[in-house]
Design a protein around this motif. Structure first.
Motif, PDB file in Angstrom:
ATOM      1  N   VAL A 152     -11.078  -4.315  -3.647  1.00  0.00           N
ATOM      2  CA  VAL A 152      -9.893  -4.340  -4.514  1.00  0.00           C
ATOM      3  C   VAL A 152     -10.070  -5.385  -5.611  1.00  0.00           C
ATOM      4  O   VAL A 152      -9.822  -5.129  -6.799  1.00  0.00           O
ATOM      5  N   TYR A 153     -10.489  -6.570  -5.225  1.00  0.00           N
ATOM      6  CA  TYR A 153     -10.667  -7.676  -6.174  1.00  0.00           C
ATOM      7  C   TYR A 153     -11.709  -7.334  -7.237  1.00  0.00           C
ATOM      8  O   TYR A 153     -11.500  -7.566  -8.437  1.00  0.00           O
ATOM      9  N   ARG A 154     -12.827  -6.782  -6.825  1.00  0.00           N
ATOM     10  CA  ARG A 154     -13.890  -6.463  -7.777  1.00  0.00           C
ATOM     11  C   ARG A 154     -13.547  -5.286  -8.676  1.00  0.00           C
ATOM     12  O   ARG A 154     -14.005  -5.209  -9.807  1.00  0.00           O
ATOM     13  N   ALA A 155     -12.699  -4.408  -8.192  1.00  0.00           N
ATOM     14  CA  ALA A 155     -12.310  -3.256  -9.008  1.00  0.00           C
ATOM     15  C   ALA A 155     -11.223  -3.599 -10.017  1.00  0.00           C
ATOM     16  O   ALA A 155     -11.269  -3.145 -11.166  1.00  0.00           O
ATOM     17  N   TRP A 156     -10.225  -4.426  -9.627  1.00  0.00           N
ATOM     18  CA  TRP A 156      -9.044  -4.599 -10.481  1.00  0.00           C
ATOM     19  C   TRP A 156      -8.643  -6.048 -10.718  1.00  0.00           C
ATOM     20  O   TRP A 156      -7.696  -6.310 -11.454  1.00  0.00           O
ATOM     21  N   GLY A 157      -9.309  -7.013 -10.085  1.00  0.00           N
ATOM     22  CA  GLY A 157      -9.036  -8.407 -10.385  1.00  0.00           C
ATOM     23  C   GLY A 157      -8.043  -9.080  -9.457  1.00  0.00           C
ATOM     24  O   GLY A 157      -7.471  -8.479  -8.546  1.00  0.00           O
ATOM     25  N   ALA A 158      -7.811 -10.373  -9.728  1.00  0.00           N
ATOM     26  CA  ALA A 158      -7.021 -11.224  -8.837  1.00  0.00           C
ATOM     27  C   ALA A 158      -5.546 -10.815  -8.787  1.00  0.00           C
ATOM     28  O   ALA A 158      -4.910 -10.913  -7.731  1.00  0.00           O
ATOM     29  N   ASP A 159      -4.966 -10.388  -9.925  1.00  0.00           N
ATOM     30  CA  ASP A 159      -3.548 -10.029  -9.919  1.00  0.00           C
ATOM     31  C   ASP A 159      -3.287  -8.840  -9.003  1.00  0.00           C
ATOM     32  O   ASP A 159      -2.308  -8.825  -8.240  1.00  0.00           O
ATOM     33  N   VAL A 160      -4.151  -7.825  -9.068  1.00  0.00           N
ATOM     34  CA  VAL A 160      -3.972  -6.642  -8.212  1.00  0.00           C
ATOM     35  C   VAL A 160      -4.257  -7.004  -6.761  1.00  0.00           C
ATOM     36  O   VAL A 160      -3.577  -6.513  -5.851  1.00  0.00           O
ATOM     37  N   LEU A 161      -5.252  -7.850  -6.522  1.00  0.00           N
ATOM     38  CA  LEU A 161      -5.494  -8.314  -5.162  1.00  0.00           C
ATOM     39  C   LEU A 161      -4.241  -8.979  -4.604  1.00  0.00           C
ATOM     40  O   LEU A 161      -3.837  -8.712  -3.465  1.00  0.00           O
ATOM     41  N   MET A 162      -3.611  -9.824  -5.392  1.00  0.00           N
ATOM     42  CA  MET A 162      -2.392 -10.487  -4.938  1.00  0.00           C
ATOM     43  C   MET A 162      -1.294  -9.469  -4.654  1.00  0.00           C
ATOM     44  O   MET A 162      -0.578  -9.575  -3.647  1.00  0.00           O
ATOM     45  N   ASP A 163      -1.158  -8.478  -5.512  1.00  0.00           N
ATOM     46  CA  ASP A 163      -0.160  -7.434  -5.282  1.00  0.00           C
ATOM     47  C   ASP A 163      -0.444  -6.678  -3.982  1.00  0.00           C
ATOM     48  O   ASP A 163       0.478  -6.346  -3.231  1.00  0.00           O
ATOM     49  N   SER A 164      -1.713  -6.403  -3.720  1.00  0.00           N
ATOM     50  CA  SER A 164      -2.066  -5.653  -2.514  1.00  0.00           C
ATOM     51  C   SER A 164      -1.765  -6.465  -1.260  1.00  0.00           C
ATOM     52  O   SER A 164      -1.300  -5.916  -0.249  1.00  0.00           O
ATOM     53  N   ILE A 165      -2.019  -7.774  -1.309  1.00  0.00           N
ATOM     54  CA  ILE A 165      -1.742  -8.626  -0.153  1.00  0.00           C
ATOM     55  C   ILE A 165      -0.236  -8.748   0.058  1.00  0.00           C
ATOM     56  O   ILE A 165       0.260  -8.729   1.192  1.00  0.00           O
ATOM     57  N   ARG A 166       0.515  -8.863  -1.024  1.00  0.00           N
ATOM     58  CA  ARG A 166       1.976  -8.894  -0.912  1.00  0.00           C
ATOM     59  C   ARG A 166       2.486  -7.602  -0.278  1.00  0.00           C
ATOM     60  O   ARG A 166       3.318  -7.634   0.643  1.00  0.00           O
ATOM     61  N   PHE A 167       1.988  -6.473  -0.742  1.00  0.00           N
ATOM     62  CA  PHE A 167       2.393  -5.173  -0.207  1.00  0.00           C
ATOM     63  C   PHE A 167       2.091  -5.104   1.286  1.00  0.00           C
ATOM     64  O   PHE A 167       2.939  -4.688   2.088  1.00  0.00           O
ATOM     65  N   ALA A 168       0.885  -5.522   1.673  1.00  0.00           N
ATOM     66  CA  ALA A 168       0.505  -5.473   3.078  1.00  0.00           C
ATOM     67  C   ALA A 168       1.377  -6.406   3.911  1.00  0.00           C
ATOM     68  O   ALA A 168       1.822  -6.049   5.012  1.00  0.00           O
ATOM     69  N   GLY A 169       1.644  -7.605   3.394  1.00  0.00           N
ATOM     70  CA  GLY A 169       2.482  -8.540   4.125  1.00  0.00           C
ATOM     71  C   GLY A 169       3.885  -8.024   4.329  1.00  0.00           C
ATOM     72  O   GLY A 169       4.477  -8.179   5.412  1.00  0.00           O
ATOM     73  N   GLU A 170       4.443  -7.378   3.302  1.00  0.00           N
ATOM     74  CA  GLU A 170       5.799  -6.852   3.403  1.00  0.00           C
ATOM     75  C   GLU A 170       5.888  -5.702   4.399  1.00  0.00           C
ATOM     76  O   GLU A 170       6.936  -5.461   5.000  1.00  0.00           O
ATOM     77  N   GLN A 171       4.776  -4.981   4.573  1.00  0.00           N
ATOM     78  CA  GLN A 171       4.756  -3.875   5.516  1.00  0.00           C
ATOM     79  C   GLN A 171       4.455  -4.325   6.945  1.00  0.00           C
ATOM     80  O   GLN A 171       4.648  -3.552   7.891  1.00  0.00           O
ATOM     81  N   THR A 172       3.972  -5.553   7.099  1.00  0.00           N
ATOM     82  CA  THR A 172       3.512  -5.994   8.420  1.00  0.00           C
ATOM     83  C   THR A 172       4.080  -7.354   8.797  1.00  0.00           C
ATOM     84  O   THR A 172       5.204  -7.466   9.264  1.00  0.00           O
ATOM     85  N   LEU A 173       3.295  -8.408   8.582  1.00  0.00           N
ATOM     86  CA  LEU A 173       3.580  -9.730   9.137  1.00  0.00           C
ATOM     87  C   LEU A 173       4.907 -10.310   8.679  1.00  0.00           C
ATOM     88  O   LEU A 173       5.641 -10.922   9.469  1.00  0.00           O
ATOM     89  N   LEU A 174       5.259 -10.126   7.405  1.00  0.00           N
ATOM     90  CA  LEU A 174       6.460 -10.782   6.877  1.00  0.00           C
ATOM     91  C   LEU A 174       7.747 -10.249   7.497  1.00  0.00           C
ATOM     92  O   LEU A 174       8.771 -10.926   7.476  1.00  0.00           O
ATOM     93  N   GLY A 175       7.682  -9.062   8.068  1.00  0.00           N
ATOM     94  CA  GLY A 175       8.859  -8.542   8.757  1.00  0.00           C
ATOM     95  C   GLY A 175       9.231  -9.336   9.992  1.00  0.00           C
ATOM     96  O   GLY A 175      10.375  -9.279  10.464  1.00  0.00           O
ATOM     97  N   TRP A 176       8.272 -10.092  10.503  1.00  0.00           N
ATOM     98  CA  TRP A 176       8.487 -10.906  11.699  1.00  0.00           C
ATOM     99  C   TRP A 176       9.039 -12.290  11.354  1.00  0.00           C
ATOM    100  O   TRP A 176       9.482 -13.025  12.238  1.00  0.00           O
ATOM    101  N   MET A 177       9.030 -12.647  10.075  1.00  0.00           N
ATOM    102  CA  MET A 177       9.399 -14.005   9.672  1.00  0.00           C
ATOM    103  C   MET A 177      10.816 -14.397  10.114  1.00  0.00           C
ATOM    104  O   MET A 177      10.996 -15.492  10.688  1.00  0.00           O
ATOM    105  N   PRO A 178      11.862 -13.611   9.879  1.00  0.00           N
ATOM    106  CA  PRO A 178      13.210 -14.054  10.299  1.00  0.00           C
ATOM    107  C   PRO A 178      13.314 -14.266  11.803  1.00  0.00           C
ATOM    108  O   PRO A 178      13.913 -15.253  12.258  1.00  0.00           O
ATOM    109  N   GLN A 179      12.734 -13.368  12.577  1.00  0.00           N
ATOM    110  CA  GLN A 179      12.781 -13.496  14.030  1.00  0.00           C
ATOM    111  C   GLN A 179      12.047 -14.745  14.492  1.00  0.00           C
ATOM    112  O   GLN A 179      12.539 -15.493  15.352  1.00  0.00           O
TER     113      GLN A 179
END
Length: 310
Positions: A152-179
């Motif tokens: 992802v990083y090599r294809a589209w750069g750091a901004d898209v990499l950051m977006d992809s990690i945010r997307f993944a976090g929102e779909q997975t780990l970050l949902g556990w944060m309030p609990q």
């Protein structure tokens, strides 16, 4: 609390030592205590390893979904190389039995039967095989995550990499944060310690007046990847070098470590005003110890925070 009061500690020295004990040592100690305790420890360790490995697979799938949504089939083709996965399997000595065993749930059952039969020597031997197989699968899956992020990083750069990690976090780990934040600190530290041991790292758990500190020697993901030569020696995983929020302007950063800035700092700071939790990674490309700081008051803002001014 008055200035003469001693801060109340939540865990004893023995409890902290138990949290710091490696899984194999914990299992062996439980065998000496009682069959019931040994089976309980075995099931918990087995579940911890499985959860980490399953989490890697989910992260890869969610990242592919992000790429498909934004770039379609052509984009998916750009992140579809399996070369790093092949190299990782060779590096870590992955076996056919490891691959088959990943889908089987009866390996822990067999160890539990040996415990019930009183054959502790055989139970330990089978445990060692189980743990070694999980570690090989863990490390290959870990490297596959880093490979997809690298592409992802090599294809589209750091901004898209950051977006992809945010997307993944929102779909997975970050949902556990309030609990997680709502639980008592002595419960949180037990869960986070178990998670880190499921990541195949040696840990030390300490308690201060206002926090629990879990030190990883080093972490089982980017720390051991660096030690294994996955960044430019045995493999070709990407290194994020530019001044960017992913690196807090203090690169270079191993590609896997970039998720810490997003999932544990920037997104939590946006949502709740504090990191979740505070993770202190080593600088640059070092495989040095890192620390997870769990404040007893989860709304505590550390005196020093990573900064990036662009």
């Amino acid at each position: 609390m008055t200035e003469h009061e001693t801060p109340r500690r939540l865990l004893s020295d023995d409890e902290l030592a138990a949290l710091s004990r490696p899984p194999r040592a914990e299992f062996a100690l439980a065998l000496d205590n009682s069959p019931t305790a040994a089976v309980e420890v075995l099931r918990r360790i087995d579940r911890s390893y499985r959860n980490f490995i399953d989490g890697f697979g989910t992260w890869i799938t969610v990242t592919w979904a992000f790429v498909a949504e934004r770039y379609g089939a052509e984009g998916l083709a750009r992140v579809g190389s399996a070369d790093d996965g092949y190299r990782s399997a060779l590096l870590h000595g992955l076996t056919d039995e490891d691959v088959i065993g990943r889908l089987r749930t009866d390996r822990a059952d067999r160890i539990a039967r040996l415990i019930d039969q009183g054959d502790h020597q055989a139970a330990l031997a089978h445990y060692d095989d189980l743990e070694a197989g999980y570690r090989r699968i863990h490390d290959v899956e870990r490297d596959r995550v880093a490979s997809v992020l690298s592409q992802v990083y090599r294809a589209w750069g750091a901004d898209v990499l950051m977006d992809s990690i945010r997307f993944a976090g929102e779909q997975t780990l970050l949902g556990w944060m309030p609990q997680d934040r709502a639980r008592p600190p002595e419960v949180r530290v037990r869960q986070w310690a178990a998670m880190q041991k499921g990541n195949f790292t040696d840990i030390t758990v300490e308690e201060t007046d206002d926090a629990f500190v879990i030190t990883l020697h080093p972490c089982g993901t980017c720390g051991r990847q660096v030690s294994d030569g996955c960044y430019g020696q045995t493999m070709d995983l990407a290194v994020v070098t530019e001044d960017h929020p992913l690196t807090f302007g203090q690169g270079p950063v191993p590609i896997y470590r970039a998720h810490v800035a997003v999932m544990h700092h920037w997104v939590p700071m946006e949502r709740i005003g504090v990191p979740w939790p505070v993770i202190q990674c080593p600088a640059g490309m070092e495989a040095e110890p890192c620390r997870v700081v769990l404040y007893k008051d989860p709304d505590t803002l550390p005196d020093e925070l990573p900064d990036w001014s662009g």
